[in-house]
Motif scaffolding. Structure first.
Motif, PDB file in Angstrom:
ATOM      1  N   MET A  16      11.952   4.963  -1.923  1.00 12.04           N
ATOM      2  CA  MET A  16      12.214   3.723  -2.662  1.00 12.04           C
ATOM      3  C   MET A  16      12.258   4.015  -4.172  1.00 12.04           C
ATOM      4  O   MET A  16      11.555   4.897  -4.643  1.00 12.04           O
ATOM      5  N   ALA A  17      13.082   3.276  -4.859  1.00  9.84           N
ATOM      6  CA  ALA A  17      13.221   3.509  -6.311  1.00  9.84           C
ATOM      7  C   ALA A  17      11.895   3.260  -7.019  1.00  9.84           C
ATOM      8  O   ALA A  17      11.081   2.436  -6.585  1.00  9.84           O
ATOM      9  N   LEU A  18      11.719   3.985  -8.085  1.00  7.84           N
ATOM     10  CA  LEU A  18      10.517   3.836  -8.914  1.00  7.84           C
ATOM     11  C   LEU A  18      10.439   2.407  -9.462  1.00  7.84           C
ATOM     12  O   LEU A  18      11.460   1.840  -9.870  1.00  7.84           O
ATOM     13  N   GLN A  19       9.244   1.841  -9.454  1.00  9.45           N
ATOM     14  CA  GLN A  19       9.076   0.459  -9.914  1.00  9.45           C
ATOM     15  C   GLN A  19       7.978   0.377 -10.967  1.00  9.45           C
ATOM     16  O   GLN A  19       7.144   1.292 -11.095  1.00  9.45           O
ATOM     17  N   LEU A  20       7.947  -0.744 -11.674  1.00  5.68           N
ATOM     18  CA  LEU A  20       6.905  -0.955 -12.678  1.00  5.68           C
ATOM     19  C   LEU A  20       5.530  -0.865 -12.004  1.00  5.68           C
ATOM     20  O   LEU A  20       5.328  -1.385 -10.905  1.00  5.68           O
ATOM     21  N   GLY A  21       4.612  -0.193 -12.685  1.00  7.56           N
ATOM     22  CA  GLY A  21       3.256  -0.045 -12.150  1.00  7.56           C
ATOM     23  C   GLY A  21       3.066   1.213 -11.322  1.00  7.56           C
ATOM     24  O   GLY A  21       1.932   1.613 -11.056  1.00  7.56           O
ATOM     25  N   ASP A  22       4.177   1.849 -10.905  1.00  2.00           N
ATOM     26  CA  ASP A  22       4.057   3.120 -10.169  1.00  2.00           C
ATOM     27  C   ASP A  22       3.576   4.215 -11.125  1.00  2.00           C
ATOM     28  O   ASP A  22       3.814   4.145 -12.335  1.00  2.00           O
ATOM     29  N   THR A  23       2.965   5.236 -10.552  1.00  8.50           N
ATOM     30  CA  THR A  23       2.635   6.415 -11.362  1.00  8.50           C
ATOM     31  C   THR A  23       3.928   7.165 -11.661  1.00  8.50           C
ATOM     32  O   THR A  23       4.733   7.413 -10.752  1.00  8.50           O
ATOM     33  N   ALA A  24       4.140   7.497 -12.923  1.00  4.64           N
ATOM     34  CA  ALA A  24       5.337   8.263 -13.308  1.00  4.64           C
ATOM     35  C   ALA A  24       5.246   9.638 -12.653  1.00  4.64           C
ATOM     36  O   ALA A  24       4.234  10.336 -12.832  1.00  4.64           O
ATOM     37  N   PRO A  25       6.251  10.052 -11.888  1.00  8.99           N
ATOM     38  CA  PRO A  25       6.173  11.355 -11.228  1.00  8.99           C
ATOM     39  C   PRO A  25       5.957  12.494 -12.233  1.00  8.99           C
ATOM     40  O   PRO A  25       6.582  12.507 -13.302  1.00  8.99           O
ATOM     41  N   ASP A  26       5.085  13.402 -11.872  1.00  7.89           N
ATOM     42  CA  ASP A  26       4.839  14.579 -12.715  1.00  7.89           C
ATOM     43  C   ASP A  26       5.839  15.671 -12.328  1.00  7.89           C
ATOM     44  O   ASP A  26       6.352  15.685 -11.207  1.00  7.89           O
TER      45      ASP A  26
END
Ligand code: BEZ
Length: 211
Positions: free
Chosen positions: A1-11
């Motif tokens: 699923m696409a990244l959404q607000l509140g998700d941890t930014a992928p490292d």
């Protein structure tokens, strides 16, 4: 699923024009902006990258590290830098990631196949010191972004992270802000000693609290 607000930014770990970057470690306690451009040696991208270099001091003031990315190699980025300086009068002063294998682009969903199978769109991710995604903006290749707007949003994000307020339409640094409807009038008097102006029960303006 696409990244959404509140998700941890992928490292990630990636090569850049300033050497290897371990993204979370690089950001440290700062805010971060990861932005993609479609392709090196293209006109709109040249203007955008120069503009971000011109605004670097503004991002620094906001304790924010800026990182650019496209699906080109670091070698390609390096060979483009002189053009950016020639065209905009600005020398790049922030890292540009090489992403030929699309590792970063895929993690952040920066390739939109119905726009282009191969090029990144103009994405902006603002990441808080807690490494959570605070803002996502997507522009098409044909439209250069307004980085003054991104500074404006950053001001709002940083202010609203620290106080029980939100910012109204077209708000700019220094203008009145809105008290959270979760705060009743009694608590608002304590929390906002400069006072407030009540337009509706749910719409109360107060001077910017950190000024
Ligand atoms: C540009 O930066 O001008 C651009 C890049 C890719 C596709 C279209 C325009």
């Amino acid at each position: 699923m696409a990244l959404q607000l509140g998700d941890t930014a992928p490292d990630f770990t990636a090569d850049s024009t300033e050497g290897t970057i371990k993204f979370h470690e690089y950001l440290g306690d700062s805010w971060g902006i990861l932005f993609s451009h479609p392709k090196d040696f293209t006109p709109v991208c040249t203007t955008e990258l120069g503009e971000v270099a011109r605004l670097k001091g503004e991002f620094d003031k906001r304790n924010t590290k800026v990182v650019g990315v496209s699906v080109d190699s670091v070698e390609s980025h390096r060979s483009w830098l002189q053009d950016i300086t020639d065209a905009t009068g600005q020398s790049l002063n922030y890292p540009l990631l090489g992403d030929e294998d699309h590792k970063v682009s895929d993690l952040y969903g920066m390739i939109h196949p119905n726009a282009s199978d191969t090029l990144t769109v103009r994405s902006v991710f603002v990441i808080g010191p807690d490494k959570k995604v605070k803002l996502i903006i997507t522009y098409p290749a044909s439209t250069g972004r307004n980085f003054d707007e991104i500074l404006r949003v950053l001001d709002s994000l940083q202010l609203t992270a620290g106080y029980f307020v939100s910012t109204p339409v077209n708000w700019k640094e220094g203008e009145d802000v809105i008290i959270s409807p979760a705060i009743d009038d009694e608590s608002a008097k304590e929390k906002f000693p400069k006072g407030f102006r009540k337009v509706k029960d749910y719409l109360r303006f107060t001077p910017q609290p950190d000024r």
